[in-house]
Design a protein around this motif. Structure first.
Motif, PDB file in Angstrom:
ATOM      1  N   THR A 159       0.833  -1.203   0.000  1.00 12.21           N
ATOM      2  CA  THR A 159       0.000   0.000   0.000  1.00 12.21           C
ATOM      3  C   THR A 159       0.865   1.250   0.000  1.00 12.21           C
ATOM      4  OG1 THR A 159      -1.750  -1.167   1.205  1.00 12.21           O
ATOM      5  CG2 THR A 159      -1.836   1.238   1.228  1.00 12.21           C
ATOM      6  N   VAL A 160       1.945   1.227   0.778  1.00  8.56           N
ATOM      7  CA  VAL A 160       2.861   2.366   0.823  1.00  8.56           C
ATOM      8  C   VAL A 160       3.466   2.608  -0.560  1.00  8.56           C
ATOM      9  CG1 VAL A 160       4.984   3.277   1.828  1.00  8.56           C
ATOM     10  CG2 VAL A 160       3.376   2.000   3.260  1.00  8.56           C
ATOM     11  N   GLN A 161       3.907   1.541  -1.199  1.00 16.40           N
ATOM     12  CA  GLN A 161       4.512   1.670  -2.533  1.00 16.40           C
ATOM     13  C   GLN A 161       3.504   2.202  -3.541  1.00 16.40           C
ATOM     14  OE1 GLN A 161       5.959  -2.336  -3.057  1.00 16.40           O
ATOM     15  NE2 GLN A 161       8.043  -1.766  -2.471  1.00 16.40           N
ATOM     16  N   ALA A 162       2.273   1.692  -3.473  1.00 21.69           N
ATOM     17  CA  ALA A 162       1.244   2.164  -4.401  1.00 21.69           C
ATOM     18  C   ALA A 162       0.959   3.645  -4.174  1.00 21.69           C
ATOM     19  CB  ALA A 162      -0.034   1.344  -4.231  1.00 21.69           C
ATOM     20  N   ALA A 163       0.939   4.066  -2.918  1.00 23.65           N
ATOM     21  CA  ALA A 163       0.701   5.474  -2.613  1.00 23.65           C
ATOM     22  C   ALA A 163       1.781   6.344  -3.243  1.00 23.65           C
ATOM     23  CB  ALA A 163       0.658   5.685  -1.106  1.00 23.65           C
ATOM     24  N   MET A 164       3.029   5.895  -3.166  1.00 20.90           N
ATOM     25  CA  MET A 164       4.129   6.640  -3.776  1.00 20.90           C
ATOM     26  C   MET A 164       3.945   6.729  -5.282  1.00 20.90           C
ATOM     27  SD  MET A 164       7.269   4.982  -1.598  1.00 20.90           S
ATOM     28  CE  MET A 164       8.503   5.703  -2.674  1.00 20.90           C
ATOM     29  N   ARG A 165       3.586   5.608  -5.904  1.00 21.56           N
ATOM     30  CA  ARG A 165       3.454   5.576  -7.363  1.00 21.56           C
ATOM     31  C   ARG A 165       2.307   6.444  -7.852  1.00 21.56           C
ATOM     32  NH1 ARG A 165       4.464  -0.622  -6.813  1.00 21.56           N
ATOM     33  NH2 ARG A 165       6.718  -0.730  -7.122  1.00 21.56           N
ATOM     34  N   TYR A 166       1.256   6.586  -7.044  1.00 22.50           N
ATOM     35  CA  TYR A 166       0.125   7.415  -7.449  1.00 22.50           C
ATOM     36  C   TYR A 166       0.335   8.879  -7.090  1.00 22.50           C
ATOM     37  CZ  TYR A 166      -2.313   2.967  -8.084  1.00 22.50           C
ATOM     38  OH  TYR A 166      -2.682   1.710  -8.480  1.00 22.50           O
ATOM     39  N   GLY A 167       1.487   9.188  -6.489  1.00 22.31           N
ATOM     40  CA  GLY A 167       1.813  10.589  -6.259  1.00 22.31           C
ATOM     41  C   GLY A 167       1.457  11.145  -4.898  1.00 22.31           C
ATOM     42  N   ALA A 168       1.172  10.285  -3.908  1.00 18.93           N
ATOM     43  CA  ALA A 168       0.951  10.795  -2.555  1.00 18.93           C
ATOM     44  C   ALA A 168       2.259  11.394  -2.041  1.00 18.93           C
ATOM     45  CB  ALA A 168       0.478   9.683  -1.633  1.00 18.93           C
ATOM     46  N   LEU A 169       2.191  12.592  -1.470  1.00 17.99           N
ATOM     47  CA  LEU A 169       3.397  13.281  -1.029  1.00 17.99           C
ATOM     48  C   LEU A 169       3.909  12.756   0.307  1.00 17.99           C
ATOM     49  CD1 LEU A 169       2.531  16.967  -1.963  1.00 17.99           C
ATOM     50  CD2 LEU A 169       4.017  15.376  -3.190  1.00 17.99           C
ATOM     51  N   GLN A 170       3.002  12.304   1.162  1.00 18.06           N
ATOM     52  CA  GLN A 170       3.381  11.793   2.469  1.00 18.06           C
ATOM     53  C   GLN A 170       2.441  10.655   2.847  1.00 18.06           C
ATOM     54  OE1 GLN A 170       5.896  12.251   4.343  1.00 18.06           O
ATOM     55  NE2 GLN A 170       6.611  14.365   4.372  1.00 18.06           N
ATOM     56  N   TYR A 171       2.871   9.888   3.856  1.00 13.11           N
ATOM     57  CA  TYR A 171       2.082   8.741   4.311  1.00 13.11           C
ATOM     58  C   TYR A 171       2.177   8.724   5.831  1.00 13.11           C
ATOM     59  CZ  TYR A 171       0.203   3.945   3.936  1.00 13.11           C
ATOM     60  OH  TYR A 171      -0.582   2.810   4.000  1.00 13.11           O
ATOM     61  N   LEU A 172       1.069   9.035   6.489  1.00 13.31           N
ATOM     62  CA  LEU A 172       1.032   9.131   7.943  1.00 13.31           C
ATOM     63  C   LEU A 172       0.210   7.976   8.500  1.00 13.31           C
ATOM     64  CD1 LEU A 172       1.858  10.841  10.389  1.00 13.31           C
ATOM     65  CD2 LEU A 172      -0.219  12.195  10.048  1.00 13.31           C
ATOM     66  N   VAL A 173       0.840   7.175   9.351  1.00 17.39           N
ATOM     67  CA  VAL A 173       0.201   5.966   9.865  1.00 17.39           C
ATOM     68  C   VAL A 173      -0.575   6.279  11.140  1.00 17.39           C
ATOM     69  CG1 VAL A 173       0.593   3.620  10.715  1.00 17.39           C
ATOM     70  CG2 VAL A 173       2.017   4.524   8.867  1.00 17.39           C
ATOM     71  N   LYS A 174      -1.823   5.847  11.176  1.00 18.20           N
ATOM     72  CA  LYS A 174      -2.639   5.969  12.388  1.00 18.20           C
ATOM     73  C   LYS A 174      -2.210   4.902  13.405  1.00 18.20           C
ATOM     74  CE  LYS A 174      -6.922   7.372  10.015  1.00 18.20           C
ATOM     75  NZ  LYS A 174      -8.322   6.951   9.785  1.00 18.20           N
ATOM     76  N   PRO A 175      -2.377   5.176  14.690  1.00 20.21           N
ATOM     77  CA  PRO A 175      -2.748   6.465  15.279  1.00 20.21           C
ATOM     78  C   PRO A 175      -1.551   7.399  15.313  1.00 20.21           C
ATOM     79  CG  PRO A 175      -2.353   4.877  17.015  1.00 20.21           C
ATOM     80  CD  PRO A 175      -2.207   4.130  15.708  1.00 20.21           C
ATOM     81  N   PHE A 176      -1.816   8.688  15.272  1.00 21.20           N
ATOM     82  CA  PHE A 176      -0.740   9.658  15.304  1.00 21.20           C
ATOM     83  C   PHE A 176      -1.169  10.821  16.199  1.00 21.20           C
ATOM     84  CE2 PHE A 176      -3.490  10.521  11.715  1.00 21.20           C
ATOM     85  CZ  PHE A 176      -3.802  11.864  11.877  1.00 21.20           C
ATOM     86  N   THR A 177      -0.209  11.636  16.582  1.00 20.02           N
ATOM     87  CA  THR A 177      -0.477  12.787  17.434  1.00 20.02           C
ATOM     88  C   THR A 177      -0.486  14.057  16.596  1.00 20.02           C
ATOM     89  OG1 THR A 177       1.869  13.094  17.895  1.00 20.02           O
ATOM     90  CG2 THR A 177       0.625  11.663  19.402  1.00 20.02           C
ATOM     91  N   PHE A 178      -0.907  15.149  17.206  1.00 23.13           N
ATOM     92  CA  PHE A 178      -0.895  16.430  16.501  1.00 23.13           C
ATOM     93  C   PHE A 178       0.495  16.795  15.992  1.00 23.13           C
ATOM     94  CE2 PHE A 178      -0.180  21.083  17.008  1.00 23.13           C
ATOM     95  CZ  PHE A 178      -0.781  21.479  15.819  1.00 23.13           C
ATOM     96  N   PRO A 179       1.577  16.643  16.805  1.00 29.00           N
ATOM     97  CA  PRO A 179       2.912  16.974  16.269  1.00 29.00           C
ATOM     98  C   PRO A 179       3.275  16.163  15.033  1.00 29.00           C
ATOM     99  CG  PRO A 179       2.997  16.841  18.656  1.00 29.00           C
ATOM    100  CD  PRO A 179       1.654  16.325  18.246  1.00 29.00           C
ATOM    101  N   GLY A 180       2.836  14.893  14.980  1.00 26.88           N
ATOM    102  CA  GLY A 180       3.141  14.068  13.816  1.00 26.88           C
ATOM    103  C   GLY A 180       2.520  14.609  12.545  1.00 26.88           C
ATOM    104  N   LEU A 181       1.290  15.097  12.642  1.00 26.04           N
ATOM    105  CA  LEU A 181       0.634  15.685  11.468  1.00 26.04           C
ATOM    106  C   LEU A 181       1.181  17.077  11.187  1.00 26.04           C
ATOM    107  CD1 LEU A 181      -1.513  15.696   9.245  1.00 26.04           C
ATOM    108  CD2 LEU A 181      -3.169  16.486  10.954  1.00 26.04           C
ATOM    109  N   ARG A 182       1.420  17.833  12.233  1.00 27.91           N
ATOM    110  CA  ARG A 182       1.896  19.213  12.048  1.00 27.91           C
ATOM    111  C   ARG A 182       3.190  19.247  11.252  1.00 27.91           C
ATOM    112  NH1 ARG A 182       3.548  21.891  17.410  1.00 27.91           N
ATOM    113  NH2 ARG A 182       5.253  20.408  17.100  1.00 27.91           N
ATOM    114  N   VAL A 183       4.125  18.367  11.572  1.00 28.31           N
ATOM    115  CA  VAL A 183       5.425  18.424  10.895  1.00 28.31           C
ATOM    116  C   VAL A 183       5.280  18.121   9.411  1.00 28.31           C
ATOM    117  CG1 VAL A 183       6.119  16.012  11.279  1.00 28.31           C
ATOM    118  CG2 VAL A 183       7.862  17.787  11.144  1.00 28.31           C
ATOM    119  N   LYS A 184       4.338  17.253   9.053  1.00 25.72           N
ATOM    120  CA  LYS A 184       4.126  16.943   7.636  1.00 25.72           C
ATOM    121  C   LYS A 184       3.429  18.097   6.923  1.00 25.72           C
ATOM    122  CE  LYS A 184       4.305  11.944   8.183  1.00 25.72           C
ATOM    123  NZ  LYS A 184       5.659  11.893   7.606  1.00 25.72           N
TER     124      LYS A 184
END
Length: 225
Positions: free
Chosen positions: A89-114
């Motif tokens: 899934t990660v590789q497919a996301a890269m190939r389709y042009g996703a700029l970042q991939y954030l894995v749940k669960p995550f905190t606000f700082p994890g999303l903020r930095v991206k």
């Protein structure tokens, strides 16, 4: 302002993610959607710069939606925000042009930095007319830098985290903790400690390799390319 579409089938999670986005200067939630059809309807109206996209939607996968958008010529930027950890899934996301991939669960700082890295990428591109190699390297390096910029907990060092990033980024396939330790020169216990922390923060994807007997082997891949 960077207009964001938050897509998640869980209404509560969508509200939390939207609240996180609203806390980052320069970003505004333009709309929320809870399935692919709703997301497509919003995007067809225009005005969205970035989609925070869950993969597991009731009517279509997030990657299926991205693929369909690209086929239609829609180049809206996408950051995947999902519990899916498998490397395919990660590789497919890269190939389709996703700029970042954030894995749940995550905190606000994890999303903020991206999000901050994404804003920096937009500024870099807006300021560029022609790109020499140095400029190209800065453009490609903007999002990669964000993958290691989240503050580490006490007892963890940024150079060691960067060493592990380099080892995993250079690997052709996911590695075990033993392999990471051997390639980095770290002890296995240190490698395992850092891998666990980096995986929890969403910078690594974890897969299990099952053998004929015994416990499954944990294998890690870097998702912050």
């Amino acid at each position: 302002m960077i207009e964001v579409l938050v897509v998640d089938d869980d209404f509560r999670v969508a509200e939390i993610n939207a609240a996180y986005v609203a806390r980052v200067p320069g970003f505004r939630v333009g709309a929320k959607a809870h399935n692919a059809a709703q997301a497509m309807a919003v995007l067809e109206k225009g005005g969205i710069d970035l989609v925070l996209l869950d993969h597991f939607l009731p009517d279509e996968t997030g990657l299926g939606l991205v693929r369909r958008l690209r086929q239609l010529g829609d180049l809206t930027d996408v950051i995947m925000v999902t519990a899916s950890r498998d490397v395919a899934t990660v590789q497919a996301a890269m190939r389709y042009g996703a700029l970042q991939y954030l894995v749940k669960p995550f905190t606000f700082p994890g999303l903020r930095v991206k999000l901050e890295a994404y804003a920096q990428l937009r500024r870099t591109l807006d300021d560029a007319q022609e790109a020499g190699q140095d400029q190209v390297d800065r453009i490609f390096g903007t999002l990669r830098t964000a993958a290691t910029s989240t503050p580490l907990p006490k007892g963890h060092s940024a150079p060691t985290a960067e060493l592990i990033r380099q080892v995993l980024s250079d690997a052709a396939s996911p590695l075990s903790a033993h392999e990471v330790a051997a390639r980095s020169g770290l002890s296995r216990s240190t490698a395992q400690r850092y891998l666990k922390r980096l995986e929890e923060s969403g910078r690594l994807s974890l897969t299990l390799k099952y053998g004929e007997t015994g416990r499954p082997e944990h294998r890690y891949a870097w998702t912050g390319r």
